[in-house]
Design a protein around this motif. Structure first.
Motif, PDB file in Angstrom:
ATOM      1  N   ALA A 124      -2.724  -8.102   5.697  1.00  0.00           N
ATOM      2  CA  ALA A 124      -1.837  -7.673   6.784  1.00  0.00           C
ATOM      3  C   ALA A 124      -1.607  -8.786   7.800  1.00  0.00           C
ATOM      4  N   ARG A 181      -5.837  -4.591   3.078  1.00  0.00           N
ATOM      5  CA  ARG A 181      -5.746  -4.721   4.536  1.00  0.00           C
ATOM      6  C   ARG A 181      -5.946  -6.161   4.991  1.00  0.00           C
ATOM      7  N   PRO A 239       1.779  -2.664   1.981  1.00  0.00           N
ATOM      8  CA  PRO A 239       0.922  -1.473   1.978  1.00  0.00           C
ATOM      9  C   PRO A 239       1.201  -0.615   0.761  1.00  0.00           C
TER      10      PRO A 239
END
Length: 262
Positions: free
Chosen positions: A90, A87, A63
């Motif tokens: 992730a 994202r 992140p």
């Protein structure tokens, strides 16, 4: 000579929550630090730079707040750094992580040597380095405990195979993963902190990669799943025994029998 060091931000505490649906660690809002093994990787790169001349670039995936460990690497002496953040990355397992890093390195261009820490303290798989080398189609040596010589076209290292120590010469470009203790990591420099406080850290996401197939990244690209993860119970019960040496020894024997340890 161009050296790339892969680094990762890991939780700085054992008090980490787990997402019950995905089985991955909740990293947001958790105290974090650079993976300890990666400190040795950065130090190894800097030693090679000082003795042989090189540029040292660090690459991390995570992140946006992971940029702080790149800044820490700057304070140690790294020349530049890049963060792979999106994202869609992730929840990646070791395979998806390795593939993402390989795409990031393709984006960066030419390199001679990649250095990784042996493993991370939040995963402990020791698989990402070798898998990254396979995706890049370059030779690799794991468990490196000593740099013997850096030549113009190759590097000679010792690898710790637990029962044996082997000496290996591998041609550039290549990847090595290093053990703790190969070199003691230096402390971040306050002078370098001031000098590099405004140094740019580029962020690259999926849109910057050659392969933009979302099925190869993050949870979508992870063939393994964590079925269950939990924090071990902490046992803090204690007893204080008084008596003679024979009495205490007898109590200890009985307690070991009770726990079925003898």
């Amino acid at each position: 000579m161009n050296i790339v060091v892969c680094i990762k931000q890991v939780p700085g505490t054992t008090e980490v929550e787990v997402d019950k649906e995905t089985g991955v660690l909740k990293r947001e809002g958790v105290d974090s630090k650079m993976n300890p093994y990666d400190l040795y990787a950065v130090e190894t790169a800097l030693r090679i730079k000082e003795q042989n001349g090189a540029t040292v670039q660090v690459v991390s995936m995570g992140p946006p707040q992971s940029a702080v460990i790149i800044q820490e690497a700057f304070m140690m002496g790294a020349d530049s750094g890049v963060l792979l953040t999106d994202r869609k990355f992730a929840g990646a397992d070791v395979l998806a992580t390795s593939y993402t890093l390989s795409q990031g390195l393709h984006k960066l261009g030419k390199f001679d040597l990649i250095i990784c820490g042996k493993q991370t303290t939040d995963g402990d798989t020791a698989q990402v380095g070798p898998e990254l080398a396979e995706f890049l189609d370059i030779p690799h040596v794991a468990y490196v405990s000593k740099i013997i010589e850096v030549k113009q076209q190759s590097i000679v290292v010792e690898m710790d195979m637990t029962n044996t120590v082997e000496t290996v010469e591998v041609l550039f470009p290549c990847l090595i993963t290093v053990e703790k203790g190969i070199f003691p990591p230096r402390l971040p420099s306050f002078k370098l902190k001031l000098k590099t406080k405004d140094k740019e850290i580029p962020f690259y996401g999926l849109k910057d990669f050659t392969d933009q197939n979302e099925l190869k990244y993050g949870l979508n690209g992870s063939p393994t799943r964590v079925l269950r993860i939990f924090t071990p119970e902490s046992i803090i019960d204690k007893e204080i025994w008084n008596g003679t040496a024979d009495e205490i020894a007898n109590k200890l024997k009985n307690k070991l029998h009770e726990f079925k340890l003898i």
